[in-house]
Design a protein around this motif. Structure first.
Motif, PDB file in Angstrom:
ATOM      1  N   PHE A 100     -75.849  33.842  -4.763  1.00 38.59           N
ATOM      2  CA  PHE A 100     -76.885  34.059  -3.753  1.00 38.59           C
ATOM      3  C   PHE A 100     -77.388  32.724  -3.213  1.00 38.59           C
ATOM      4  O   PHE A 100     -77.590  32.563  -2.002  1.00 38.59           O
ATOM      5  N   LYS A 148     -75.357  31.478  -0.632  1.00 43.57           N
ATOM      6  CA  LYS A 148     -75.226  32.411   0.504  1.00 43.57           C
ATOM      7  C   LYS A 148     -73.791  32.936   0.599  1.00 43.57           C
ATOM      8  O   LYS A 148     -73.237  33.114   1.690  1.00 43.57           O
ATOM      9  N   ARG A 174     -71.789  35.614   0.711  1.00 44.29           N
ATOM     10  CA  ARG A 174     -71.789  37.057   0.955  1.00 44.29           C
ATOM     11  C   ARG A 174     -70.457  37.697   0.574  1.00 44.29           C
ATOM     12  O   ARG A 174     -70.414  38.832   0.096  1.00 44.29           O
ATOM     13  N   GLU A 192     -70.083  40.759  -1.960  1.00 45.37           N
ATOM     14  CA  GLU A 192     -69.447  41.999  -1.499  1.00 45.37           C
ATOM     15  C   GLU A 192     -68.395  42.451  -2.508  1.00 45.37           C
ATOM     16  O   GLU A 192     -68.290  43.644  -2.835  1.00 45.37           O
ATOM     17  N   HIS A 233     -76.800  40.843  -1.781  1.00 44.30           N
ATOM     18  CA  HIS A 233     -76.064  40.880  -0.512  1.00 44.30           C
ATOM     19  C   HIS A 233     -76.986  41.352   0.611  1.00 44.30           C
ATOM     20  O   HIS A 233     -76.955  40.815   1.731  1.00 44.30           O
ATOM     21  N   LEU A 256     -79.247  38.711   2.072  1.00 46.46           N
ATOM     22  CA  LEU A 256     -78.596  37.736   2.955  1.00 46.46           C
ATOM     23  C   LEU A 256     -78.311  38.313   4.342  1.00 46.46           C
ATOM     24  O   LEU A 256     -77.924  37.575   5.246  1.00 46.46           O
ATOM     25  N   ALA A 257     -78.486  39.620   4.495  1.00 47.42           N
ATOM     26  CA  ALA A 257     -78.272  40.263   5.796  1.00 47.42           C
ATOM     27  C   ALA A 257     -79.561  40.197   6.611  1.00 47.42           C
ATOM     28  O   ALA A 257     -80.629  39.892   6.078  1.00 47.42           O
TER      29      ALA A 257
END
Length: 476
Positions: free
Chosen positions: A350, A353, A355, A359, A377, A380-381
């Motif tokens: 995290f 970053k 992702r 995922e 996740h 971070l969106a």
């Protein structure tokens, strides 16, 4: 008084036992310290310590019965002995720990220091050092010198919760004011290690930039299992840090023999709005790179001590995703690794970053790992997208993973999302899940209490408003 205690008289039955194994004779020998002249006292104590065998154990047991002045001499000599021979204190840890509370307060800084030296060399402690936190805190509030206060901080670092973080930060800030002296520098380095162990990477980042929103978010997530008042106390202390602290801290990192564990601070400093902090961070980064970072981390990742591996995993997150993302993903997926280290790997991803890796980890067979990967996740969106994803997953997940998502929901949901949460709760398919999510809504209401929430409440229909009011009043 006499310079030399009279010789012990052993019975014929005792003559086969050497003095250092003969407890009654050792007891008498220790008690006679009360009658030894001051000029001879330290030598007499050292004579007992040099007997080895059971001598030091008996000295510790009998020490609290001696006059206060004699106790202080004993404490100093024991501190010296265990500083130079910490390995010899392994079997004495229980006795030493129990003596600290029974000795006069003036002895405690010396005995705490001795215990810290032994604990640092012993892999498995026969005593729970967290139980000694009140005595260690007492040393921090005493007139003891910074070196011994640093040893007390080492004991606090063995705690199970970060309740000691504020006092360590305050003392750290005081020590930084005189960082040019060795004692202050050593205390600062010790405090940083303790803060990392108690509070994690995010806490170190906030020491450099208390206004970092990402570090603040990560701190709340990492501390979500701790009492709320501990988080509030830590945040309040961080907000009170002087702006001159950051460059000095980074200088400590630059000068540290073990700079690698503090790379998160350096990374935070590189993005700091103050150019002087960025400059200090750049100098520290040169030092870290010069240490051959990955080589050191590889060794740390294989260390048998869990604490060392935790620190290494956290440090991997401060490197670019291309460099360490795959390694961190492997650690998070490793079913043979302990849960805490796997979670640290998630937090490190995290921090990168990363992702793509998160995922991938959403498919982990471990419900806890999968759920936390989903949550991180989502953070971070874009906020609205992340919130929508979390609600969908809460609706779909079953079993142990679902509650893991709730802290992330609370992190992303704003007061204006009240209606969305109320509608989602009402639409859940069974009563048990509706009741479970009601707890989330209650936490959301407590967290967001204020004018914005009242405004959102006013947009609900009458029945929804009534239900929310009951929740706010604690009647539902």
């Amino acid at each position: 008084m006499t310079d030399h205690p009279p010789r012990d008289h052993a019975t014929p039955a005792d003559q086969d036992l050497p003095l250092n194994r003969h407890v009654p004779r050792l007891n008498r020998r220790v008690r006679r310290l009360a009658t030894v002249r001051p000029a001879r006292l330290d030598a007499a104590i050292c004579d007992i310590i040099d007997l080895r065998g059971l001598a030091v154990a008996v000295l510790l047991k009998e020490m609290p019965r001696l006059p206060a002045k004699v106790q202080r001499h004993v404490a100093r000599r024991l501190e010296d002995f265990l500083f130079f021979h910490p390995g010899k204190g392994r079997r004495l840890m229980k006795r030493l720990a129990s003596t600290i509370g029974r000795a006069v307060p003036a002895c405690r800084p010396h005995l705490i220091a001795a215990l810290a030296d032994v604990a640092a060399k012993v892999s498995r402690h026969p005593v729970d050092l967290a139980d000694l936190a009140p005595l260690a805190r007492e040393v921090l509030g005493s007139k003891a010198d910074l070196m011994r206060k640093g040893k007390a901080v080492e004991i606090l670092a063995y705690g199970r919760q970060p309740e000691h973080v504020p006092v360590i930060i305050r003392l750290l800030q005081t020590a930084l004011a005189g960082i040019e002296t060795y004692a202050n520098y050593h205390f600062a380095e010790t405090a940083l290690f303790a803060l990392k162990r108690l509070g994690g990477e995010s806490l170190l980042r906030l020491l450099v930039n208390p206004s970092s929103p990402e570090a603040s978010q990560q701190l709340r997530l990492e501390w979500r299992t701790y009492p709320e008042e501990q988080l509030k106390a830590a945040v309040q202390t961080l907000q009170g840090i002087d702006e001159q602290v950051a460059p000095v801290l980074l200088k400590v990192v630059e000068l540290s023999e073990y700079a690698l564990p503090f790379i998160a601070m350096v990374r935070e400093g590189l993005d700091h709005p103050d150019k002087w902090v960025r400059q200090a961070a750049a100098a520290s980064m040169d030092k870290v790179v010069g240490q051959g970072g990955f080589e050191h981390l590889d060794r740390m990742l294989k260390d048998p001590a869990v604490e060392v591996r935790l620190m290494a995993v956290s440090s991997l997150g401060s490197y670019p995703a291309e460099a360490t993302g795959e390694r961190l993903t492997g650690i998070a997926l490793d079913e043979n690794e302990i849960p805490g280290i796997r979670m640290n790997a998630l937090y490190a991803l995290f921090a990168q970053k990363n992702r793509g890796a998160l995922e991938t980890l959403r498919q982990s067979p471990s419900p806890r790992i999968a759920a936390n990967a989903i949550g991180l996740h989502a953070l971070l969106a874009p906020r609205e997208d992340g919130l929508k994803t979390l609600l969908e997953e809460v609706g779909n997940l079953t079993g142990d993973g679902r509650p893991e998502l709730f802290p992330y929901l609370l992190e992303l949901a704003h007061p204006e999302d009240l209606g969305l949460l109320v509608q989602f709760q009402a639409a859940l398919p069974d009563a048990a899940r509706r009741e479970e999510f009601l707890g989330v809504v209650t936490s959301f209401l407590r967290k967001n209490a204020g004018p914005s929430l009242e405004k959102a409440l006013g947009r609900l229909d009458a029945a929804q408003q009534s239900a929310v009011r009951l929740l706010l009043d604690g009647r539902l």
